[in-house]
Scaffold this active site. Structure first.
Site, PDB file in Angstrom:
ATOM      1  N   HIS A   7      99.796  12.477 133.427  1.00 30.37           N
ATOM      2  CA  HIS A   7      99.643  12.899 134.934  1.00 30.37           C
ATOM      3  C   HIS A   7      99.764  13.238 136.168  1.00 30.37           C
ATOM      4  O   HIS A   7     100.960  12.797 136.138  1.00 30.37           O
ATOM      5  CB  HIS A   7      98.837  11.781 135.367  1.00 30.37           C
ATOM      6  CG  HIS A   7      97.307  10.923 134.829  1.00 30.37           C
ATOM      7  ND1 HIS A   7      96.285  11.447 134.936  1.00 30.37           N
ATOM      8  CD2 HIS A   7      97.078   9.616 133.906  1.00 30.37           C
ATOM      9  CE1 HIS A   7      95.771  11.036 133.212  1.00 30.37           C
ATOM     10  NE2 HIS A   7      95.930   9.298 133.345  1.00 30.37           N
TER      11      HIS A   7
ATOM     12  N   SER B 227      96.758   2.778 132.692  1.00 32.55           N
ATOM     13  CA  SER B 227      96.813   4.344 132.856  1.00 32.55           C
ATOM     14  C   SER B 227      97.235   4.722 134.650  1.00 32.55           C
ATOM     15  O   SER B 227      97.036   3.396 135.649  1.00 32.55           O
ATOM     16  CB  SER B 227      95.561   4.718 132.580  1.00 32.55           C
ATOM     17  OG  SER B 227      96.162   6.386 132.616  1.00 32.55           O
TER      18      SER B 227
ATOM     19  N   SER C 209      94.779   8.863 126.189  1.00 32.96           N
ATOM     20  CA  SER C 209      94.664  10.651 126.678  1.00 32.96           C
ATOM     21  C   SER C 209      95.794  11.358 126.131  1.00 32.96           C
ATOM     22  O   SER C 209      95.377  12.613 126.549  1.00 32.96           O
ATOM     23  CB  SER C 209      93.657  10.595 127.602  1.00 32.96           C
ATOM     24  OG  SER C 209      93.505   9.601 127.980  1.00 32.96           O
ATOM     25  N   ALA C 210      97.046  10.799 126.299  1.00 35.72           N
ATOM     26  CA  ALA C 210      98.337  11.906 126.051  1.00 35.72           C
ATOM     27  C   ALA C 210      98.635  12.739 127.165  1.00 35.72           C
ATOM     28  O   ALA C 210      98.950  13.407 127.174  1.00 35.72           O
ATOM     29  CB  ALA C 210      97.865  11.985 125.015  1.00 35.72           C
TER      30      ALA C 210
ATOM     31  N   CYS D  86      92.157  16.099 107.080  1.00 33.70           N
ATOM     32  CA  CYS D  86      90.517  14.835 105.749  1.00 33.70           C
ATOM     33  C   CYS D  86      91.334  13.498 106.091  1.00 33.70           C
ATOM     34  O   CYS D  86      91.003  12.712 105.525  1.00 33.70           O
ATOM     35  CB  CYS D  86      91.090  16.008 104.315  1.00 33.70           C
ATOM     36  SG  CYS D  86      93.346  15.171 104.058  1.00 33.70           S
TER      37      CYS D  86
ATOM     38  N   CYS E 130      96.894  19.338 105.403  1.00 33.79           N
ATOM     39  CA  CYS E 130      96.585  19.603 106.895  1.00 33.79           C
ATOM     40  C   CYS E 130      97.536  20.184 107.485  1.00 33.79           C
ATOM     41  O   CYS E 130      96.888  20.860 108.578  1.00 33.79           O
ATOM     42  CB  CYS E 130      95.182  18.661 107.165  1.00 33.79           C
ATOM     43  SG  CYS E 130      94.348  18.072 105.616  1.00 33.79           S
TER      44      CYS E 130
ATOM     45  N   GLU F  79     109.164  -7.127 118.600  1.00 33.58           N
ATOM     46  CA  GLU F  79     108.244  -6.971 118.442  1.00 33.58           C
ATOM     47  C   GLU F  79     107.780  -6.956 118.033  1.00 33.58           C
ATOM     48  O   GLU F  79     107.581  -7.833 116.846  1.00 33.58           O
ATOM     49  CB  GLU F  79     108.086  -5.470 118.184  1.00 33.58           C
ATOM     50  CG  GLU F  79     107.049  -4.417 117.795  1.00 33.58           C
ATOM     51  CD  GLU F  79     105.880  -4.583 119.081  1.00 33.58           C
ATOM     52  OE1 GLU F  79     106.017  -4.223 120.115  1.00 33.58           O
ATOM     53  OE2 GLU F  79     104.909  -4.840 118.437  1.00 33.58           O
TER      54      GLU F  79
ATOM     55  N   LYS G 256      88.376   7.510 134.920  1.00 35.30           N
ATOM     56  CA  LYS G 256      88.930   8.886 135.289  1.00 35.30           C
ATOM     57  C   LYS G 256      87.666   9.253 134.952  1.00 35.30           C
ATOM     58  O   LYS G 256      87.772  10.388 134.695  1.00 35.30           O
ATOM     59  CB  LYS G 256      90.226   9.397 135.363  1.00 35.30           C
ATOM     60  CG  LYS G 256      91.184   9.162 135.768  1.00 35.30           C
ATOM     61  CD  LYS G 256      92.457   8.950 135.437  1.00 35.30           C
ATOM     62  CE  LYS G 256      93.997   8.518 136.102  1.00 35.30           C
ATOM     63  NZ  LYS G 256      94.036   7.457 135.026  1.00 35.30           N
TER      64      LYS G 256
END
Ligand code: FAD
Length: 478
Positions: free
Chosen positions: A49, A337, A45-46, A436, A401, A31, A249
């Site tokens: 589908h 995607s 978009s996580a 934050c 947070c 990597e 989409k």
């Protein structure tokens, strides 16, 4: 010599590595970045589908549906967040309702269960914030949402504990074949492998074209997003799509598994494979189109924007398989995607190709399960108390947070393939992902990383080389 070199530690490379690590194979993942999940797999978009979008018979369709089906068991086994929240495709014009019906038929051909068309009114009963313009909806109860970081990290950690090696900061610059082995080089070091898996995302064309005369092109198609604070997270429960156009989409509105609201992406063809900037025009487009679907999006609750690059190949489908003129070179190229959804199935497809060719044996000591980082904020008071007694660092909140404790950050750093950078801690624990946006916790996280890695805080980086966080210290102990 390695049996298999996997290039790319995104969700596809690590899914393949995990599947291959079930076998007696010497594996290494190469990597170019300092960590897992630094490419497109962290900026999307996580959505898992349902699988109605792709053309029947395509790899996209087959592997999407298969990946979706695998998700409940996988998320349980590998301890990452996944939620089957269902998805809706909105149709705004009566004359386009037949297109919705076409999509339903296509989905059924792809093997997507329980698809149905519902009226705008029925959809609004399920999702009261949908606009009055919605005329009809394709409802897919098997659509889901996932933590993309969590899934990618889980594949990688599990592959690692099952013997796969990982070499970070290794930017593959050349690949050549000598005596039935590939020699992969970053210009400083050469590594030999019998098989190479090309899972290099937007760079998968560059790698294929190093070894094969069957050239491919993979163009980046940028998608920009707005992320809203958790106070806006319940605006919708399902993932809300719009009827697709030829560019993608459309703009979606979706809750995330962590309770935020995500809006985007647009689709912009660009040339620069590193350009993940967001623009004023892009943001305006996203806001304008999202407002067609959902009423009164609370724009004052946007906490950040980001973009990701789709690896758009020239074939229109995923390019998966052995390059014809380069035996042993296995492409997982152009995985745009639904690559996140399909990744577990892509991993199996790649494993099958290699294991059959090598006639490899299964390990009898494969470790199937992986435990993620404990989420302190989700424990009962009794569990919190017990954990603090065992390890007092769990009593020290670092990210207010997201309520992330020092104990969780230490786990993120110390676990297999642990975090070495601020972003590494962020994707593993969510420290810095809240309202934050790391304003409060950055100095504290820097100090923890420095202490754990036994380096000066000045050496701590956001994501590796060229991203140091501090320029100097104004007091001795931060
Ligand atoms: C805007 C957008 C929205 C999306 N939404 C969804 C969605 O909701 N659902 C879904 O299923 N899919 C979605 N996708 C697609 C999905 O995110 C991708 O298909 C998936 O993440 C691709 O994973 P990958 O491992 O192939 O690529 P990447 O995650 O990009 O990983 C490739 C890795 O290879 C490394 N690399 C590259 N070149 C080299 C080199 N020369 N040497 C060493 N390493 C190298 C990179 O650093 C990177 O880590 C979306 C994509 C985008 C851009």
């Amino acid at each position: 010599m390695y049996d298999v070199l996997v290039i790319g530690a995104g969700v596809v490379g690590t899914a393949a590595a995990r599947e291959l690590s079930r076998y007696n194979l010497k594996l290494c993942v190469l990597e170019k970045n300092y960590d897992v999940n630094m490419g497109t797999s962290k900026a999307n978009s996580a959505i898992i589908h349902a699988g109605f979008d792709a053309k029947p018979g395509s790899l996209k369709a087959k592997l999407n549906v298969m990946g979706n089906l695998m998700m409940d068991k996988l998320s349980e086994e590998l301890d990452f967040e996944f939620h089957r929240n269902g998805s809706m495709v909105l149709c705004f014009e009566e004359e386009n309702i037949p297109k919705l019906e076409d999509l339903r038929i296509q989905g059924e051909k792809n093997g997507v269960p329980d698809l149905r068309i519902i009226s705008g009114d029925e959809a609004r009963r399920k999702e009261p914030t949908l606009t009055d313009d919605v005329k009809a909806v394709l409802y897919a109860p098997t659509g889901g949402i996932v933590c993309p970081f969590g899934m990618n990290l889980a594949f990688a950690e599990n592959a690692y504990v099952n013997g796969a090696e990982f070499k970070f900061n290794f930017n593959v610059k050349s690949i050549r074949k000598e005596d039935n082995a590939f020699i992969v080089s970053d210009g400083r070091e050469e590594i030999k492998g019998k098989f190479v898996v090309n899972a290099a995302g937007v760079y998968s064309d560059v790698l294929n074209n190093m070894v094969s005369s069957s050239k491919i092109t993979v163009k980046p198609r940028k998608g920009e997003y707005l992320l809203f604070d958790k106070t806006a997270g319940e605006k919708v429960r399902s993932t809300i799509f719009q009827l697709p156009t030829k560019l993608g989409k459309g703009i979606l509105v979706t809750p995330t598994v962590h309770g935020n609201l995500l809006v985007g992406p647009n689709a912009l063809d660009i040339d620069d494979k590193e350009d993940v900037t967001t623009t004023k025009e892009g943001m305006s487009e996203v806001i304008e189109k999202a407002a067609l679907s959902v009423k009164n999006l609370p724009m004052n609750m946007v906490i950040t924007s980001f973009s990701g690059l789709r690896a758009t190949g020239n074939s229109g489908d995923f390019i998966i398989g052995e390059a014809e003129d380069a035996p042993g070179f296995i492409n997982a190229a152009g995985i745009e995607s639904p690559g996140l959804s399909a990744s577990p199935a892509v991993g199996i497809m790649i494993k099958d190709i290699i294991v059959n060719k090598l006639n490899a044996d299964k390990k009898d000591n494969f470790i199937e399960k992986r435990r993620g980082i404990i989420k302190f904020s989700e424990l009962s008071n009794e569990e919190k108390q017990a954990l603090i007694e065992k390890q007092p660092e769990y009593g020290n909140i670092i990210c207010r947070c997201e309520m992330v404790t020092e104990g969780e950050i230490l786990d993120a750093i110390r676990r297999p393939l642990g975090a070495k950078t601020l972003d590494g801690v962020k994707i593993r624990t969510r420290a810095g992902m809240g309202r934050c946006q790391a304003g409060f916790c950055t100095p504290k996280t820097v100090a923890i990383i420095a202490k754990e890695m036994n380096i000066s805080p000045l050496e701590v980086t956001k994501f590796g080389e060229g991203s140091k966080v501090l320029t100097g210290l104004n007091k001795e102990n931060i």
